[in-house]
Structures are given as C-alpha cells and as structure tokens.
Design an enzyme around this catalytic site. Structure first.
Site, mmCIF file in Angstrom:
data_model
loop_
_atom_site.group_PDB
_atom_site.id
_atom_site.type_symbol
_atom_site.label_atom_id
_atom_site.label_comp_id
_atom_site.label_asym_id
_atom_site.label_seq_id
_atom_site.Cartn_x
_atom_site.Cartn_y
_atom_site.Cartn_z
ATOM 1 N NE ARG A 239 -3.722 -2.281 2.429
ATOM 2 C CZ ARG A 239 -3.473 -3.505 2.878
ATOM 3 N NH1 ARG A 239 -2.280 -3.758 3.416
ATOM 4 N NH2 ARG A 239 -4.375 -4.458 2.806
ATOM 5 C CE LYS A 266 -7.907 -1.355 4.947
ATOM 6 N NZ LYS A 266 -8.425 -1.429 3.562
ATOM 7 C CG HIS A 329 -4.097 1.397 -3.501
ATOM 8 N ND1 HIS A 329 -4.555 0.124 -3.760
ATOM 9 C CD2 HIS A 329 -4.171 1.542 -2.161
ATOM 10 C CE1 HIS A 329 -4.895 -0.463 -2.622
ATOM 11 N NE2 HIS A 329 -4.668 0.363 -1.636
ATOM 12 N NE ARG A 332 -2.602 -3.182 -2.006
ATOM 13 C CZ ARG A 332 -2.222 -4.152 -1.191
ATOM 14 N NH1 ARG A 332 -0.926 -4.368 -0.998
ATOM 15 N NH2 ARG A 332 -3.100 -4.909 -0.570
ATOM 16 C CG HIS A 355 -6.061 -8.563 -0.074
ATOM 17 N ND1 HIS A 355 -6.317 -9.097 -1.309
ATOM 18 C CD2 HIS A 355 -5.741 -7.262 -0.305
ATOM 19 C CE1 HIS A 355 -6.175 -8.174 -2.246
ATOM 20 N NE2 HIS A 355 -5.816 -7.053 -1.654
ATOM 21 C CE1 TYR A 365 0.861 -17.263 18.004
ATOM 22 C CE2 TYR A 365 -1.441 -16.567 17.849
ATOM 23 C CZ TYR A 365 -0.293 -16.777 18.603
ATOM 24 O OH TYR A 365 -0.300 -16.497 19.943
#
Length: 400
Positions: A239, A266, A329, A332, A355, A365
């Site tokens: 991003r 994010k 952007h 992406r 995402h 994890y």
C-alpha cells in the site's frame, strides 16, 4: 504570542481581560487573578468558545496541544462543543452508547493502525454520538440506528454509512458480550441500505501498457528518492502508505526480506515482503543517500518524516498518467491481476497482498504462510517486469 514569563507577569485588573496567543487560543485574567484558557473557533458559520482549563494547572504547552487537537477535529467536520456536551450527558449513564463505544475503541485500537483508530473514533464523533451518544445502549432500537445511517447516506456517503452501521454493530455486540445490552439492533438492518459501490483504484493490467509505464519510470527526471520509490513500487506492491513510511531498520538485505511491523499495517499483523534481486539493487542504490536516516524515502522538507502521501501519485502525473489511468495503489491491482493470470497460488497472492484475514488470531500467527512460494513468485514477477520494460513480447505462462 504568550510565554510562561509573560503569563506569570499578567496582573488582575478592574475588569476581565484577555491576551491572545495564536490560532484561537487566548488567556483570560479575572479581576480576582484567575487565569482561564479559552479557545475560539467557527463552526457552521457560528462563532463558538470552549474552556481549556486554568493556568497553571494547564500549562502553555498543554493548552496549545489541546487547541491543536480541537482544530484537527474541526477540520474533520466534528464540532468540539457537541462532543463535550455528549460526554457530559453520558457521564451520568455508564451504559450510554458513547461510553461503551469509547471503551470498545480503547480496547481494540492497539490492534489497529493509528490511522484506522483515528478514522474510527472521528466517524463516531461526527456521525453517531450527537444523536445516539447519550442514549442507554439497551434502549436503542433499530429504527433509531437506521435514522443515523440514513442521514449519512443522504449526503452521498454511502460507503461511510455502511462502515458506520458495521462498527455500530461491533459496539452493540461488545455491549452484549459484557452484559450491558440484550441484543444487536444492527442485525435487523441488513439490506436496509443500498449496496455500496466497490471502488477500484486505477491501474494498468495490459502487458504492453505496463511495459510503457516501466520505461517511463526508468526515465523519471525528478527527485532521485522519488524515482527510487517509483521503481520499487511495482516490485513490492505494498500500500502507498507502507511504501512511503518504509524504515531502514525493517530491511534485512542478507535475508532479502522487508518486515513491516504490525502497527504499520492496515490489519495490524506483521507483513513480510520477499525482496527480488531487482528490489535489492534499487535499495542498495538508495542507501548512500538516505541510509543514515530513519526512512528510505524521507520528506524533502525534513528527514524526520517520510515523503508526502501525494508524492508517488504526483510523480505519475508528471510522467503523463492521469488519475483515471494509474495510481500508486494501482501497482497492487496490476500485480494481483497478472499473477492470478499466470496461475500462481491464489492464497499465496492474497497473503503477499496482505489482504484482510477474517480470523485475526490466525492472521497473527500465519504472516509467514506460503513464504517459500512467495519468494519464488516475487523473483519471477520482477523478472517478468524486466521483460516488459525491455519491450519483449512476454507471454503469461500459467504456473504449474
């Protein structure tokens, strides 16, 4: 402007008088010697004033910080007077919507980026608290909540209306979980708002167009730092905020990895970007210039802050690409489209794009999930872009 020395020298007079500081802040001195901080501002065309406490309990620096916070709220469309009024009303009811919403926000914001946390509380202060903040959360009905989100929808902010409804639901469910509400009324409002339109960032996905873009980037004649950011962007496809705030401490060139800390992502999860040979070459070329500082891409004005969020987009405009054609952007979308066409594992692609993972615990994890495959994919992607930049007729071969 005021100073501590000047403030201490102010003596009471027969009548109340005020000494201005700056940006709406002033200090009033009463006939009895009391000194009160006042903040004047305009909102919706009306002159308003708030008290910021007394001196010396609230020092000059604290008063200025409080003023700056209020000015920021005003710029975001939030009237500080309404916020203060709602807070006073809600103090009498610890089960008020505002009290519980702020508690929910405080509990979960450590898992969010600073930007997301700020945007969330501002959304509540501007759109929800003035109407529902003082209400007991257990008394709020679906119709009242619908009126709030429809008010947002009526001004054309449909996406904000959906997001507000979603987050109000999270607050209600938090209240249910903590024994202060019986149910979530937002559940009754499914389908009450028109579907939000999906926003797509402008991007190039045709190989010939991508090749032209890469050649244009290679010939960029502006700032060297900006040029390096432009060259690195398609190779890492993070991003724009993650790219511009990249710090040297996050890079291990021996391992060929860039590890972005969870607090900068994010979704609040550590993210690993395998670095291709091409990406490492760009970073090594940049290091003699900015490597002694904190950021790879520092601001032109000060090395203590990263470049502006408009820098990459501005460079693309300078190269002749409009905002309808390509954005920062958009790198992406470019990578996602082509890599999926080439047949790479969709889950590996999604992980590399960072995402959102529905299960936050699982995401925390599994940040290294598919890492060996992602390393191969990122090097293959960089080689593919080299071919496009060279003008080769590169055919997308599906990955076995």
């Amino acid at each position: 402007m005021l100073s501590d020395i000047k403030i201490k020298s102010l003596k009471p007079q027969e009548k109340l008088y005020a000494i201005a500081d700056e940006k709406g802040l002033s200090l009033e001195v009463s006939p009895k010697g009391g000194k009160w901080w006042r903040f004047k501002y305009r909102f919706d065309g009306k002159q308003k004033r708030l008290s910021l406490g007394t001196y010396p309990d609230v020092g000059l620096k604290e008063a200025r910080n409080a003023r700056d916070d209020l000015r920021k709220r005003i710029a975001e469309g939030v009237d500080p007077a309404n916020v203060r009024k709602a807070e006073k009303q809600s103090k009498g009811d610890q089960n008020s919507f505002e009290v519980i919403a702020r508690e929910w926000h405080h509990k979960f914001k450590p898992n969010w980026s600073d930007e997301h946390a700020e945007r969330t509380i501002t959304r509540f202060e501007k759109n929800v608290f003035p109407w529902l903040g003082s209400h007991n959360i257990n008394d709020i009905k679906a119709a009242e909540l619908l009126a709030v989100v429809r008010r947002i929808e009526s001004r054309g902010a449909l996406d904000t209306a959906h997001r507000t409804l979603q987050q109000c639901g999270q607050v209600f469910r938090y209240a249910v979980a903590t024994g202060r509400a019986e149910r979530d009324p937002s559940f009754d409002l499914k389908g009450a708002l028109p579907p939000a339109r999906t926003k797509h960032h402008a991007s190039l996905t045709e190989p010939k167009q991508i090749g032209g873009l890469l050649r244009a980037i290679s010939g960029y004649s502006g700032s060297f730092v900006t040029g390096c950011a432009l060259k690195l962007a398609p190779l890492v496809f993070v991003r724009p905020k993650e790219l511009r705030s990249a710090e040297w401490s996050e890079f291990d060139l021996d391992k060929a990895e860039w590890r972005i800390p969870a607090e900068k992502m994010k979704m609040g999860v550590l993210h690993i970007i395998p670095l291709s040979k091409q990406a490492i070459s760009i970073i090594q070329e940049l290091k003699p210039l900015t490597g002694s500082g904190q950021y790879l891409f520092p601001s032109n004005r000060t090395k203590t802050r990263p470049m502006s969020n408009n820098t990459v987009n501005g460079a693309l405009r300078r190269l002749g690409y409009t905002k309808e054609e390509m954005t920062g952007h958009g790198f992406r979308s470019m990578a996602s489209t082509i890599l999926n066409e080439q047949g790479w594992n969709r889950d590996a692609i999604e992980r590399q794009l960072a995402h959102s993972e529905r299960d936050g615990v699982r995401a925390a994890y599994n940040y290294a999930e598919y890492l060996p495959e992602r390393k191969r994919m990122m090097q293959s992607w960089a080689d593919y872009l080299d071919g496009l930049a060279a003008g080769a007729d590169v055919i997308s071969i599906r990955k076995a």
